[in-house]
Design an enzyme around this catalytic site. Structure first.
Site, PDB file in Angstrom:
ATOM      1  N   PHE A 172       0.847  -1.198   0.000  1.00  0.00           N
ATOM      2  CA  PHE A 172       0.000   0.000   0.000  1.00  0.00           C
ATOM      3  C   PHE A 172       0.879   1.243   0.000  1.00  0.00           C
ATOM      4  CE2 PHE A 172      -2.479   3.419   1.926  1.00  0.00           C
ATOM      5  CZ  PHE A 172      -3.608   3.380   1.114  1.00  0.00           C
ATOM      6  N   ASP A 181       9.079   2.619   1.385  1.00  0.00           N
ATOM      7  CA  ASP A 181       7.927   3.361   1.889  1.00  0.00           C
ATOM      8  C   ASP A 181       7.823   3.084   3.388  1.00  0.00           C
ATOM      9  OD1 ASP A 181       5.470   4.230   2.728  1.00  0.00           O
ATOM     10  OD2 ASP A 181       4.362   3.477   0.990  1.00  0.00           O
ATOM     11  N   LYS A 208       2.722   9.768   8.394  1.00  0.00           N
ATOM     12  CA  LYS A 208       2.031   9.303   9.605  1.00  0.00           C
ATOM     13  C   LYS A 208       2.679   9.761  10.926  1.00  0.00           C
ATOM     14  CE  LYS A 208      -0.874   5.736   7.717  1.00  0.00           C
ATOM     15  NZ  LYS A 208      -0.604   4.952   6.534  1.00  0.00           N
TER      16      LYS A 208
HETATM   17  C1  LIG Z   1      -0.875   5.245   5.111  1.00  0.00           C
HETATM   18  C2  LIG Z   1       0.131   4.855   4.117  1.00  0.00           C
HETATM   19  C3  LIG Z   1       0.326   5.599   2.948  1.00  0.00           C
HETATM   20  C4  LIG Z   1      -0.571   6.764   2.561  1.00  0.00           C
HETATM   21  O1  LIG Z   1      -0.443   7.828   3.428  1.00  0.00           O
HETATM   22  P1  LIG Z   1      -1.538   9.023   3.383  1.00  0.00           P
HETATM   23  O2  LIG Z   1      -1.013  10.005   4.370  1.00  0.00           O
HETATM   24  O3  LIG Z   1      -2.846   8.407   3.763  1.00  0.00           O
HETATM   25  O4  LIG Z   1      -1.564   9.525   2.002  1.00  0.00           O
HETATM   26  C5  LIG Z   1       1.357   5.229   2.107  1.00  0.00           C
HETATM   27  N1  LIG Z   1       2.147   4.186   2.384  1.00  0.00           N
HETATM   28  C6  LIG Z   1       1.990   3.440   3.492  1.00  0.00           C
HETATM   29  C7  LIG Z   1       2.926   2.316   3.756  1.00  0.00           C
HETATM   30  C8  LIG Z   1       0.966   3.733   4.392  1.00  0.00           C
HETATM   31  O5  LIG Z   1       0.787   2.974   5.477  1.00  0.00           O
END
Ligand SMILES: *Cc1c(COP(=O)(O)O)cnc(C)c1O
Length: 401
Positions: free
Chosen positions: A136, A221, A250
């Site tokens: 994701f 990521d 986050k």
């Molecule tokens: C939450 C998340 C995202 C997206 O972040 P947003 O601030 O919601 O755009 C991208 N990569 C990972 C691994 C995530 O957990």
């Protein structure tokens, strides 16, 4: 004006289905709803509230910066952004930082940067981006297409091209897919949304080696795994694999929206003036808060505390499972833990989450089969113990139903 959960159905776009109660106040790892009911928070705003709710140091810095300067745009730079960037570089592999406002935005920047870098150094044909099934990376059209859940990217017309997906943790398959055409590999060092899946450390090392072999960039990521979540400042430090680009968001803002893309000098050069940008990115208010978050989390006591708290969770969750036999595995790292449901309860993660809510506990799911905990990194041990007692009651109620 009186507003309730039913107002949501009247005035909000129906893309979410929030819980029945409406939280109005938080302090540490406790939250209160409109009716004055108190909850223990194991959800942490989806791995965002890394220092709990209304941490006094964060409230203080927000108030101080709020009285000084809120916003400028990138026509001007500002002190909080420069200090935060310097601290991120000093404590990681990075030489350069780009700020935006969310995880998706910094991932979008990372992917665009990787494409530019490949174009400038190797030519047009090097455009393949490889990512992993169940991964994701956010909800913009590029990032959701790079993500490994087709259900999220389908139904919006033609998708961005040049993107291929590989099975996670399968190095042999990745080796077959990669070539001189590969521009970048994007991966989460610990898959969050996909189900709290920790890859084999050898796999992560192998991905790095394949990237080196094919002159491809490794994009990690760390939007969910970063900023202390796994007991390391960033998860890559725990597996000893250095990326070319890393994204964080986050926990970085502790609840204030911010995202950061970290990279090396050589790669950064491809984002020349005018190639990419953001109105709000590097906003002084967001950066002042994130600077304080980083100062607090990047201390050995806090990071080792995360691992101690993990042990507390694991021990209690194991006991619950010994009694009720609901999980096939308790997995994850630090304050990002998942309880995978066994066959008997397959597909019912949401039932457990709703039952937890009824016991005044906030938690998350990751897919249909995993209950996820992503609490504050400084959640008091008493709150962990009390929260898990409530969770046990929730498990008992699902088992009895
Ligand atoms: C939450 C998340 C995202 C997206 O972040 P947003 O601030 O919601 O755009 C991208 N990569 C990972 C691994 C995530 O957990």
């Amino acid at each position: 004006m009186q507003v309730t959960r039913s107002t949501f159905d009247d005035v909000m776009v129906p893309n979410y289905n929030p819980a029945k109660m409406v939280p109005v106040r938080g302090e540490g790892s406790r939250v209160w709803d409109q009716e004055g009911n108190e909850y223990i928070d194991f959800a942490g705003g989806i791995a965002v509230n890394a220092l709990g709710h209304c941490h006094p140091e964060l409230v203080k810095v927000l108030q101080e910066q709020g009285n000084k300067l809120w916003h400028l745009s990138n026509v001007f730079t500002n002190e909080p952004a420069l200090r935060l960037a310097k601290k991120l570089c000093d404590s990681t592999f990075a030489d350069k930082v780009y700020f935006a406002n969310s995880g998706a935005e910094v991932n979008e920047a990372a992917l665009k940067l990787a494409r530019r870098f490949a174009l400038e150094h190797y030519g047009e044909s090097k455009d393949q981006i490889i990512s992993f099934e169940k991964g994701f990376h956010g909800r913009t059209f590029f990032t959701v297409t790079v993500g490994g859940q087709p259900a999220y990217s389908e139904g919006f017309g033609p998708k961005p091209g040049g993107i291929d997906h590989c099975e996670f943790n399968n190095l042999e398959k990745l080796a077959q897919m990669m070539s001189e055409r590969t521009c970048a590999v994007m991966m989460e060092p610990l898959q969050g949304e996909g189900g709290i899946i920790v890859p084999d450390p050898e796999f992560v090392k192998g991905v790095r080696e394949l990237c080196n072999k094919h002159n491809a960039l490794l994009i990690l990521d760390e939007v969910q795994s970063g900023v202390g979540r796994t007991g390391y400042l960033f998860a890559y430090m725990g597996v000893d694999v250095t990326p070319d680009i890393l994204t964080a968001a986050k926990s970085l803002g502790g609840g204030f929206p911010i995202g950061a893309m970290l990279t090396t000098d050589i790669v950064a050069k491809s984002l020349k003036p005018g190639t990419h940008g953001s109105t709000y990115g590097g906003n002084p208010l967001a950066c002042a808060v994130a600077e304080r978050v980083l100062d607090i989390i990047n201390q050995p006591e806090i990071l080792t505390g995360v691992l101690k708290k993990e042990a507390l969770y694991r021990e209690a969750l194991q006991k619950i499972n010994d009694k009720y036999h609901v999980f096939s595995e308790i997995r994850g790292k630090g304050m990002l833990l998942g309880c995978a449901l066994n066959e008997k309860y397959a597909g019912r993660a949401r039932d457990f989450m709703v039952a937890a809510n009824e016991q005044n506990l906030m938690c998350l799911i990751a897919g249909m089969n995993v209950i996820r905990f992503a609490p504050s990194l400084v959640i008091p041990d008493e709150d962990i113990i009390e929260g898990l007692a409530r969770f046990e009651k929730a498990v008992a109620s699902v088992v009895a139903a």
